[in-house]
Design a protein around this motif. Structure first.
Motif, short mmCIF file in Angstrom:
data_model
loop_
_atom_site.label_atom_id
_atom_site.label_comp_id
_atom_site.label_asym_id
_atom_site.label_seq_id
_atom_site.Cartn_x
_atom_site.Cartn_y
_atom_site.Cartn_z
N VAL A 9 0.83 -1.20 0.00
CA VAL A 9 0.00 0.00 0.00
C VAL A 9 0.87 1.25 0.00
O VAL A 9 0.57 2.23 -0.68
N ALA A 10 1.98 1.22 0.72
CA ALA A 10 2.84 2.39 0.88
C ALA A 10 3.44 2.88 -0.44
O ALA A 10 3.91 4.00 -0.52
N ALA A 11 3.43 2.05 -1.47
CA ALA A 11 4.05 2.44 -2.73
C ALA A 11 3.03 2.82 -3.81
O ALA A 11 3.41 3.13 -4.93
N LEU A 12 1.75 2.82 -3.48
CA LEU A 12 0.72 3.06 -4.50
C LEU A 12 0.50 4.54 -4.79
O LEU A 12 0.45 5.35 -3.88
N ALA A 13 0.32 4.85 -6.08
CA ALA A 13 -0.08 6.20 -6.50
C ALA A 13 -1.59 6.31 -6.39
O ALA A 13 -2.30 5.29 -6.34
N THR A 14 -2.10 7.52 -6.39
CA THR A 14 -3.55 7.73 -6.29
C THR A 14 -4.28 7.00 -7.41
O THR A 14 -5.31 6.37 -7.19
N SER A 15 -3.75 7.05 -8.63
CA SER A 15 -4.41 6.37 -9.75
C SER A 15 -4.44 4.85 -9.55
O SER A 15 -5.42 4.20 -9.91
N ALA A 33 -8.10 9.41 -3.00
CA ALA A 33 -7.11 10.46 -2.73
C ALA A 33 -6.83 10.56 -1.23
O ALA A 33 -5.68 10.69 -0.80
N ALA A 34 -7.89 10.47 -0.42
CA ALA A 34 -7.73 10.49 1.04
C ALA A 34 -6.89 9.30 1.50
O ALA A 34 -6.04 9.44 2.38
N ALA A 35 -7.12 8.15 0.88
CA ALA A 35 -6.33 6.96 1.22
C ALA A 35 -4.87 7.19 0.86
O ALA A 35 -3.97 6.86 1.64
N HIS A 36 -4.62 7.78 -0.30
CA HIS A 36 -3.24 8.06 -0.70
C HIS A 36 -2.58 9.03 0.27
O HIS A 36 -1.46 8.80 0.73
N LEU A 37 -3.29 10.11 0.60
CA LEU A 37 -2.73 11.10 1.51
C LEU A 37 -2.45 10.49 2.88
O LEU A 37 -1.39 10.75 3.48
N SER A 38 -3.35 9.68 3.38
CA SER A 38 -3.22 9.12 4.72
C SER A 38 -2.26 7.94 4.80
O SER A 38 -1.41 7.88 5.69
N LEU A 39 -2.42 6.99 3.88
CA LEU A 39 -1.69 5.72 3.98
C LEU A 39 -0.32 5.76 3.29
O LEU A 39 0.58 5.05 3.69
N VAL A 40 -0.19 6.58 2.24
CA VAL A 40 1.05 6.62 1.48
C VAL A 40 1.89 7.84 1.86
O VAL A 40 3.04 7.72 2.26
N SER A 41 1.29 9.01 1.75
CA SER A 41 2.03 10.26 2.02
C SER A 41 2.13 10.58 3.50
O SER A 41 2.89 11.47 3.89
N LYS A 42 1.33 9.89 4.32
CA LYS A 42 1.29 10.14 5.77
C LYS A 42 0.94 11.60 6.07
O LYS A 42 1.40 12.16 7.05
N ALA A 43 0.14 12.19 5.17
CA ALA A 43 -0.28 13.58 5.33
C ALA A 43 -1.69 13.60 5.93
O ALA A 43 -2.68 13.69 5.24
N GLU A 44 -1.73 13.45 7.24
CA GLU A 44 -3.02 13.44 7.92
C GLU A 44 -2.90 14.24 9.19
O GLU A 44 -1.95 14.01 9.95
N PRO A 45 -3.77 15.19 9.45
CA PRO A 45 -4.91 15.53 8.61
C PRO A 45 -4.48 16.24 7.33
O PRO A 45 -3.35 16.71 7.22
N PHE A 46 -5.40 16.30 6.37
CA PHE A 46 -5.13 16.94 5.09
C PHE A 46 -6.19 18.02 4.84
O PHE A 46 -7.27 17.98 5.42
N THR A 47 -5.84 18.97 3.98
CA THR A 47 -6.75 20.07 3.66
C THR A 47 -7.56 19.74 2.40
O THR A 47 -7.24 18.80 1.67
#
Length: 108
Positions: A9-15, A33-47
């Motif tokens: 999961v950590a290597a997946l792109a949004t597409s 996109a929320a999954a990508h931000l949270s699970l891959v980019s670790k950008a949580e919370p996000f705007t």
């Protein structure tokens, strides 16, 4: 086995997440996109802006109408308990969504 799934999961792109989730609507793409931000980019919370930028990165799935409908899309995800507004204009996946998405993406 759980660790291997998280690595995948950590290597997946949004597409790629959108493809695995079989996205066919604005709310589904926003969730990807929320999954990508949270699970891959670790950008949580996000705007909202981060969410929209991430949605746009999945060019095969993004439609221009999603930009104008972003408030409705976000409100739908909040109402469906998929994401939560943690502070004004800040969002995060709910715990249930995060667990479900990690499992779905690891097994897709």
């Amino acid at each position: 086995a759980g660790g291997a799934g998280k690595t995948k999961v950590a290597a997946l792109a949004t597409s790629s997440i959108a493809a695995k989730l079989k996205v066919n609507s604005g709310p589904q793409l926003a969730l990807a996109a929320a999954a990508h931000l949270s699970l891959v980019s670790k950008a949580e919370p996000f705007t909202r802006e981060q969410l929209l930028a991430d949605m746009r990165s999945a060019t095969a799935y993004f439609k221009k109408t999603y930009t104008g409908n972003l408030t409705k899309i976000i409100n739908r995800l909040v109402k469906d308990d998929r994401i939560a507004e943690t502070a004004t204009n800040l969002f995060a996946l709910t715990a249930a969504s995060k667990t479900e998405l990690e499992t779905t993406l690891a097994n897709a």
